[in-house]
Design a protein around this motif. Structure first.
Motif, PDB file in Angstrom:
ATOM      1  N   LEU A 543       0.825  -1.207   0.000  1.00  0.00           N
ATOM      2  CA  LEU A 543       0.000   0.000   0.000  1.00  0.00           C
ATOM      3  C   LEU A 543       0.864   1.264   0.000  1.00  0.00           C
ATOM      4  N   MET A 544       1.903   1.270   0.820  1.00  0.00           N
ATOM      5  CA  MET A 544       2.748   2.464   0.920  1.00  0.00           C
ATOM      6  C   MET A 544       3.564   2.699  -0.354  1.00  0.00           C
ATOM      7  N   ASN A 545       3.917   1.603  -1.037  1.00  0.00           N
ATOM      8  CA  ASN A 545       4.770   1.724  -2.220  1.00  0.00           C
ATOM      9  C   ASN A 545       3.997   1.967  -3.507  1.00  0.00           C
ATOM     10  N   PHE A 546       2.688   1.826  -3.459  1.00  0.00           N
ATOM     11  CA  PHE A 546       1.904   1.951  -4.691  1.00  0.00           C
ATOM     12  C   PHE A 546       1.808   3.404  -5.141  1.00  0.00           C
ATOM     13  N   ARG A 547       1.976   3.595  -6.443  1.00  0.00           N
ATOM     14  CA  ARG A 547       1.832   4.913  -7.045  1.00  0.00           C
ATOM     15  C   ARG A 547       0.947   4.798  -8.281  1.00  0.00           C
ATOM     16  N   ALA A 548      -0.091   5.586  -8.311  1.00  0.00           N
ATOM     17  CA  ALA A 548      -1.004   5.550  -9.449  1.00  0.00           C
ATOM     18  C   ALA A 548      -0.525   6.498 -10.538  1.00  0.00           C
ATOM     19  N   LYS A 549      -0.758   6.100 -11.784  1.00  0.00           N
ATOM     20  CA  LYS A 549      -0.488   7.008 -12.902  1.00  0.00           C
ATOM     21  C   LYS A 549      -1.395   8.231 -12.784  1.00  0.00           C
TER      22      LYS A 549
END
Length: 691
Positions: A543-549
């Motif tokens: 969750l912390m590492n996720f980055r959305a376009k």
């Protein structure tokens, strides 16, 4: 509906000879069991010594005092047609055969062999040739109605005029003889919309008054449409069913392979070893046939084919190929030749490549019944074609068991060279999206539920002089403690169940809140232990590492992920645990856990959330394996290098992304955890579907 533009068949009634010529002209001669085009008789009938119990049961049923419909059912490749040919031949030798009609799925270029257009005339023609009185009755029916032979005529009328009336004419001449029989093979190959009509008319034929003692033997695959047809007509006492899938044919297959090996050794001028090692070979080959005579026949034909000069393969190598295509001593060209041979002998080689590519490239094996649901109605021939590939693919008779590929690695390499493989992942991706689209009836409410929970973290701190540090710290500590107690109570509430995991999870949370580490559950042997520290660590890290376009940040799923990322550690842990252990409970009373807490202390938003999760878990439990497969693997299918996101797939993906993505997210969270959702989203974000 029949095509009215087709010219009407009108019999020439100028003389008896012309009438019979008109009848003969519409007969489907290829549907007769002894038509030379079927091939040599000895290759069509059961090998001596095989299927003995089945043949004995059928012949016993043919001696019944009442007219009987004998129904031989079995999945593809179980030897139905060989048994039908054998029974027809034996009846013919005893002058007890009234007529035959062998439908054929393999002759799709001959519509008459898959339709009822000339079924009745074909049987009438055979009865006419057997007895002169029958011929007179048939000729009279045609003279009375010259268009009775026309396919547009009612099937029931054709049965009445061309079969019932002639048979009634034979009551006296056949009455003192042993009962005769009609043999009709593969009725499931008849156009599906007319199978019920055929069964109804055949049953009515048996129960017509004033006809001679008659039996009808039919064979078919076990279709629901046929079960429904028999249930509709009743007359259970006159139906004798034999289910081939319940018969152990291991010894029959061993005998087939033993004789085939003996012939092959003689053909090559070699002495048949007859050693214990060869017995093991026979056992292995019989096992590879998966209980299907058709698969055994294909393997024996491969064994007996002449060597290919371009791809040399001696007898021992052929045997090794059939036993294990992954044998390291075999050359890939030999293995590929075996695959090509099996595929070219299948019902439809073009479709065989497609279906084989689909099964070999599945992310996880599926049973036929679930794979058919995933792929949809366009793959209706999936089961029959895969069965024809039984030497390289094991299709269990039980549709609920997974299809097994004999050697996945070599098959994938082989299929990668065929054009059909280029669209496999595209087909699986689109099928997965369609399955989810049809199953998700509404947008998910998970985002709203989580946002309501997020408001609970906004606990106001009592204002005071900036210099009064002690007062501020004391108030903060009290509020933090209160919040932690609320969350602990909520955790126990959401885990309330008659299960030891409740106490262990609550203990784990208390340890985590105090030390930040938690402990692995030490559940008793009857309870599956779970390492919640590892589960939550993985989920929080993903969750912390996720980055959305940037172009996706406005969609509901990515808004939800942003909300989760912003939540305090303590609350996100509780949310993860609530979903990790969501289940149905006999009681929503928190006191069912340990009786020490008051449910009234838990904020309504928290209680509402756990009820929402439980309902979602219940829906998830009732979902099909096909839907679960689609949820878990659609992103992987899209990400494969060979997947072409064409216009059709792009349209599906774009609409799904905008409309159903949040519903998928919630379902997948229940199925595989938050980290699996994020992993799939990370993959799919890399695909350009906005072109």
């Amino acid at each position: 509906m029949k095509n009215s533009a087709v010219p009407t068949v009108v019999a020439d009634t100028s003389s008896e000879e012309k009438i019979f010529e008109s009848l003969s002209a519409v007969v489907v001669h290829r549907a007769l069991y002894d038509c030379p085009e079927w091939g040599p008789r000895h290759k069509l009938e059961c090998l001596d010594g095989t299927c003995t119990k089945i043949l004995e049961e059928i012949e016993t049923a043919l001696q019944a005092e009442n007219s009987t419909l004998i129904w031989l059912s079995g999945s593809p490749g179980t030897g139905k047609s060989a048994i039908a040919h054998t029974i027809a031949s034996r009846l013919k030798n005893k002058s007890k055969l009234a007529g035959t009609f062998f439908f054929s799925r393999q002759h799709k270029d001959m519509p008459d062999m898959t339709s009822l257009d000339f079924f009745a005339p074909t049987l009438a023609y055979q009865i006419s040739k057997s007895k002169h009185l029958a011929k007179d009755a048939v000729i009279q029916s045609i003279r009375s109605d010259p268009i009775i032979l026309d396919p547009k005529k009612s099937f029931a009328e054709q049965i009445r005029d061309l079969l019932v009336k002639p048979l009634q004419n034979l009551q006296v001449s056949w009455g003192h003889l042993e009962p005769k029989a009609l043999v009709i093979d593969a009725i499931d190959a008849c156009k599906e919309g007319r199978i019920c009509e055929l069964i109804s008319c055949l049953s009515n034929l048996l129960h017509q008054p004033h006809i001679p003692h008659l039996h009808i033997v039919i064979t078919s695959r076990p279709l629901h449409a046929i079960d429904d047809a028999f249930e509709a007509i009743g007359f259970e006492e006159s139906i004798h069913r034999i289910a081939l899938d319940d018969v152990d044919v291991t010894e029959d297959l061993r005998l087939l392979f033993k004789r085939a090996l003996e012939r092959s050794y003689r053909h090559h001028g070699l002495e048949y070893p007859g050693l214990e090692s060869d017995d093991q070979t026979i056992l292995c080959l019989a096992d590879r046939a998966s209980g299907r005579f058709r698969a055994a026949s294909t393997m024996i034909r491969f064994l007996e084919t002449d060597d290919d000069d371009e791809v040399p393969c001696n007898l021992d190598e052929k045997i090794d190929l059939m036993k294990d295509p992954g044998d390291a001593y075999l050359d890939s060209t030999q293995i590929f030749r075996f695959y090509e041979f099996v595929i070219n002998l299948s019902e439809n080689p073009t479709r065989a490549y497609r279906h084989l590519s689909t099964v070999v490239n599945l992310a996880k094996p599926l049973a036929i019944m679930h794979l058919r649901k995933l792929l949809g109605s366009s793959e209706s021939d999936l089961s029959s074609i895969l069965v024809s590939l039984s030497p390289i693919v094991s299709v269990p008779a039980d549709d609920s068991r997974p299809v097994e590929v004999l050697h996945t690695e070599s098959l994938r390499k082989f299929l990668s060279q065929h054009p059909s493989s280029s669209c496999t992942f595209q087909l699986l991706a689109q099928s997965s999206l369609r399955t989810m689209k049809n199953s998700f009836l509404r947008q998910s409410g998970l985002k709203d539920e989580l946002q309501q929970m997020a408001t609970l973290t906004k606990i106001p701190i009592e204002a005071g002089p900036q210099s009064d540090n002690v007062r501020i710290l004391r108030t903060h500590a009290i509020l933090t403690l209160t919040f932690a107690q609320v969350l602990l109570g909520f955790l126990k509430f959401c885990l309330a169940q008659p299960c030891s995991k409740t106490i262990y999870a609550a203990t784990w949370y208390r340890e985590y809140a105090q030390s930040g580490t938690g402990t692995t559950c030490c559940a008793p042997p009857t309870v599956q232990p779970c390492n919640m520290s590892e589960d939550i660590s993985k989920a929080r890290s993903a969750l912390m590492n996720f980055r959305a376009k940037s172009e996706f940040r406005d969609s509901h799923v990515f808004e939800l992920l942003s909300t989760l990322q912003a939540l305090p550690k303590m609350l996100i842990i509780v949310i993860l645990l609530a979903i990790r252990h969501a289940h149905l409970s006999t009681s929503n009373d928190i006191n069912s856990t340990d009786g020490s807490d008051d449910e009234s202390d838990i904020p309504p938003a928290l209680k509402h959330f756990v009820r929402y999760v439980r309902e979602g878990g219940e829906r998830n439990l009732s979902s099909s394996p096909a839907l679960r497969h689609a949820c878990q693997h659609w992103g992987w299918y899209l990400s494969q290098g060979s997947t072409v996101v064409d216009t059709h797939l792009r349209t599906y993906l774009r609409a799904f992304w905008q409309d159903k993505l949040l519903s998928w997210f919630e379902r997948q969270w229940y199925l595989g955890g938050l980290e699996s959702c994020i992993a799939i989203l990370t993959i799919v974000q890399t695909i350009n579907f906005n072109e």
